[in-house]
Design a protein around this motif. Structure first.
Motif, PDB file in Angstrom:
ATOM      1  N   ARG A 153       0.849  -1.192   0.000  1.00 31.14           N
ATOM      2  CA  ARG A 153       0.000   0.000   0.000  1.00 31.14           C
ATOM      3  C   ARG A 153       0.880   1.236   0.000  1.00 31.14           C
ATOM      4  O   ARG A 153       1.872   1.312   0.715  1.00 31.14           O
ATOM      5  CB  ARG A 153      -0.905   0.002   1.224  1.00 31.14           C
ATOM      6  CG  ARG A 153      -1.815   1.218   1.243  1.00 31.14           C
ATOM      7  CD  ARG A 153      -2.676   1.245   2.476  1.00 31.14           C
ATOM      8  NE  ARG A 153      -3.346   2.535   2.563  1.00 31.14           N
ATOM      9  CZ  ARG A 153      -4.473   2.821   1.947  1.00 31.14           C
ATOM     10  NH1 ARG A 153      -5.068   1.915   1.223  1.00 31.14           N
ATOM     11  NH2 ARG A 153      -5.020   4.009   2.047  1.00 31.14           N
ATOM     12  N   VAL A 161      -3.153   3.648  -3.050  1.00 26.72           N
ATOM     13  CA  VAL A 161      -3.082   2.606  -4.076  1.00 26.72           C
ATOM     14  C   VAL A 161      -2.603   1.334  -3.401  1.00 26.72           C
ATOM     15  O   VAL A 161      -1.652   1.360  -2.624  1.00 26.72           O
ATOM     16  CB  VAL A 161      -2.104   3.005  -5.196  1.00 26.72           C
ATOM     17  CG1 VAL A 161      -2.064   1.929  -6.252  1.00 26.72           C
ATOM     18  CG2 VAL A 161      -2.478   4.324  -5.805  1.00 26.72           C
ATOM     19  N   GLU A 162      -3.284   0.250  -3.699  1.00 24.37           N
ATOM     20  CA  GLU A 162      -2.842  -1.040  -3.179  1.00 24.37           C
ATOM     21  C   GLU A 162      -2.598  -1.973  -4.341  1.00 24.37           C
ATOM     22  O   GLU A 162      -3.346  -1.971  -5.314  1.00 24.37           O
ATOM     23  CB  GLU A 162      -3.914  -1.648  -2.260  1.00 24.37           C
ATOM     24  CG  GLU A 162      -3.974  -0.974  -0.917  1.00 24.37           C
ATOM     25  CD  GLU A 162      -5.084  -1.523  -0.065  1.00 24.37           C
ATOM     26  OE1 GLU A 162      -5.561  -2.624  -0.356  1.00 24.37           O
ATOM     27  OE2 GLU A 162      -5.464  -0.825   0.887  1.00 24.37           O
ATOM     28  N   MET A 163      -1.548  -2.752  -4.203  1.00 24.01           N
ATOM     29  CA  MET A 163      -1.251  -3.717  -5.271  1.00 24.01           C
ATOM     30  C   MET A 163      -0.842  -5.044  -4.673  1.00 24.01           C
ATOM     31  O   MET A 163      -0.075  -5.100  -3.720  1.00 24.01           O
ATOM     32  CB  MET A 163      -0.142  -3.197  -6.180  1.00 24.01           C
ATOM     33  CG  MET A 163      -0.630  -2.158  -7.144  1.00 24.01           C
ATOM     34  SD  MET A 163       0.485  -1.942  -8.515  1.00 24.01           S
ATOM     35  CE  MET A 163      -0.076  -3.177  -9.632  1.00 24.01           C
ATOM     36  N   TRP A 164      -1.371  -6.095  -5.252  1.00 25.44           N
ATOM     37  CA  TRP A 164      -0.923  -7.454  -4.940  1.00 25.44           C
ATOM     38  C   TRP A 164       0.136  -7.834  -5.949  1.00 25.44           C
ATOM     39  O   TRP A 164      -0.043  -7.612  -7.148  1.00 25.44           O
ATOM     40  CB  TRP A 164      -2.073  -8.448  -5.066  1.00 25.44           C
ATOM     41  CG  TRP A 164      -3.011  -8.501  -3.906  1.00 25.44           C
ATOM     42  CD1 TRP A 164      -4.255  -7.942  -3.848  1.00 25.44           C
ATOM     43  CD2 TRP A 164      -2.819  -9.169  -2.675  1.00 25.44           C
ATOM     44  NE1 TRP A 164      -4.827  -8.225  -2.640  1.00 25.44           N
ATOM     45  CE2 TRP A 164      -3.969  -8.972  -1.901  1.00 25.44           C
ATOM     46  CE3 TRP A 164      -1.767  -9.913  -2.135  1.00 25.44           C
ATOM     47  CZ2 TRP A 164      -4.102  -9.499  -0.622  1.00 25.44           C
ATOM     48  CZ3 TRP A 164      -1.909 -10.428  -0.870  1.00 25.44           C
ATOM     49  CH2 TRP A 164      -3.061 -10.227  -0.122  1.00 25.44           C
ATOM     50  N   PHE A 165       1.201  -8.444  -5.455  1.00 25.84           N
ATOM     51  CA  PHE A 165       2.213  -8.993  -6.359  1.00 25.84           C
ATOM     52  C   PHE A 165       2.445 -10.442  -5.992  1.00 25.84           C
ATOM     53  O   PHE A 165       2.557 -10.782  -4.813  1.00 25.84           O
ATOM     54  CB  PHE A 165       3.538  -8.234  -6.234  1.00 25.84           C
ATOM     55  CG  PHE A 165       3.503  -6.862  -6.822  1.00 25.84           C
ATOM     56  CD1 PHE A 165       3.534  -6.679  -8.188  1.00 25.84           C
ATOM     57  CD2 PHE A 165       3.423  -5.754  -6.011  1.00 25.84           C
ATOM     58  CE1 PHE A 165       3.483  -5.423  -8.731  1.00 25.84           C
ATOM     59  CE2 PHE A 165       3.387  -4.491  -6.548  1.00 25.84           C
ATOM     60  CZ  PHE A 165       3.415  -4.327  -7.912  1.00 25.84           C
ATOM     61  N   LYS A 166       2.537 -11.264  -7.027  1.00 21.39           N
ATOM     62  CA  LYS A 166       2.920 -12.652  -6.802  1.00 21.39           C
ATOM     63  C   LYS A 166       4.433 -12.677  -6.596  1.00 21.39           C
ATOM     64  O   LYS A 166       5.189 -12.145  -7.421  1.00 21.39           O
ATOM     65  CB  LYS A 166       2.558 -13.518  -8.006  1.00 21.39           C
ATOM     66  CG  LYS A 166       1.076 -13.512  -8.320  1.00 21.39           C
ATOM     67  CD  LYS A 166       0.324 -14.413  -7.400  1.00 21.39           C
ATOM     68  CE  LYS A 166      -1.153 -14.366  -7.713  1.00 21.39           C
ATOM     69  NZ  LYS A 166      -1.947 -14.880  -6.623  1.00 21.39           N
TER      70      LYS A 166
END
Lengths: 239, 127
Positions: A153, A161-166
């Protein structure tokens, strides 16, 4: 039938013949009634032989003659010898491709005391696209280690903004720890940081300072994600 | 309710229709909005006359717009997921040109796939 010798009783042989005839007819009727009229009453199998004993017949365990034979299929061969834990094997094969030197695994391994934890500021460099950095809110591992993902975040132009990353995505070039939380977070998922009173705001300043420091440092910057846990030592060595 | 992030004069708009869709809008989708709140540029920028001159749209106007941020998570092809804190849009005219000449904040990168490169070039940052 009628014999000419017995002339004294002319009707005698006739009476005899009638009697025989009646007996025959009766016999015939008995046969007809049991066979033709009621076939269900007929015994299906020939009657037992005179020396038949039921107890012995049971011992012999005979099948009924009209029954179809059921084929018996042998059980399939066990695969346990071929591969003891196929899921583990698949995971290993994926990890050897996606994380050859094991750095990414070590960064998130629970056994590693210097692992990345929720609350740390992480910097994710992508192969195609701009890097993203933010506070790690959550580390998710769903079924297999290969599914591990991190939620970052940040605030860009004052918009959260939030982002998921593998973690093991081939698109992710490196994951680096910029700053650790001073005290370990007391929750696994820091979703409360979305609330405005708990929001840390933009971490761009922290990341920019760290990047500047890194670029001013020595050449070992490239393989940083592999030994990001030794960040403090690196810093000390540089100065 | 969606925030309007350009300098067309609208601050908050309400979506009344998603075009060419029978479902919710995503980043890059065209919608019809009603302007609900006008942006006031503060006391230092001038009086009421200059405000009305700067505002190209008024409260109650029905306009076309493009969604540029969604609070709903959106999963990309590479497996990463992006989520913004608010829903935001940019007003456009019927031809697809943005009404405002400047944009205030970050927009989603999906606009590139949907051929909104003009909005992308106006935005200060895209993610």
């Amino acid at each position: 039938m009628a014999t000419p010798s017995r002339s004294l009783r002319p009707l005698g042989p006739l009476k005899q013949a009638l009697r025989r005839c009646r007996a025959e007819r009766q016999q015939q009727r008995r046969h007809a009634s049991t066979e033709a009229l009621y076939p269900s009453l007929q015994p299906r199998y020939p009657p037992p032989s005179p020396g038949f004993r039921p107890s012995q017949a049971i011992k012999q365990n005979r099948f009924e003659e009209g029954m179809r034979k059921i084929p018996v299929i042998p059980p399939p061969r066990s695969t346990i010898k071929a591969c003891r834990d196929p899921i583990q094997a698949v995971t290993q094969s994926q990890l050897t491709v996606l994380d050859p030197n094991g750095a990414r695994t070590r960064l998130f391994a629970p056994s590693n005391p210097d692992r990345a934890q929720p609350g740390d500021i992480l910097h994710v460099r992508l192969r195609n696209g701009e890097p993203f950095s933010g506070v790690c809110l959550s580390i998710r591992q769903r079924h297999q280690p290969i599914d591990t993902a991190i939620l970052l975040r940040n605030q860009l132009t004052r918009i959260g903004v939030e982002m998921w990353f593998k973690v093991y995505s081939p698109n992710v070039e490196a994951i680096e720890v910029v700053q650790r939380k001073e005290k370990r977070a007391r929750r696994a998922n820091l979703y409360y940081m979305r609330q405005s009173r708990h929001d840390v705001g933009s971490v761009e300043g922290v990341v920019r300072g760290w990047l500047r420091q890194k670029s001013g440092g020595n050449v070992r910057v490239k393989g940083r994600d592999a030994n990001s846990s030794k960040k403090k030592n690196n810093k000390r060595g540089r100065n | 309710m969606v925030n309007v992030i350009d300098n067309s004069g609208a601050a908050v708009a309400e979506c009344v229709k998603v075009l060419k869709m029978k479902r919710h809008a995503r980043i890059g989708d065209r919608i019809i909005v009603v302007v609900q709140k006008q942006r006031n540029f503060g006391p230092e920028s001038g009086g009421a006359v200059s405000v009305s001159a700067a505002n190209k749209v008024r409260r109650g106007d029905i306009r076309h717009a493009v969604v540029v941020r969604t609070a709903k998570k959106y999963q990309r092809k590479d497996g990463s997921v992006v989520k913004f804190d608010d829903n935001a849009c940019v007003l456009i005219n019927k031809g697809g040109e943005p009404i405002g000449s400047r944009m205030g904040s970050v927009v989603g990168r999906e606009l590139r796939d949907k051929r909104w490169s003009k909005i992308l070039s106006l935005a200060p940052m895209h993610l």
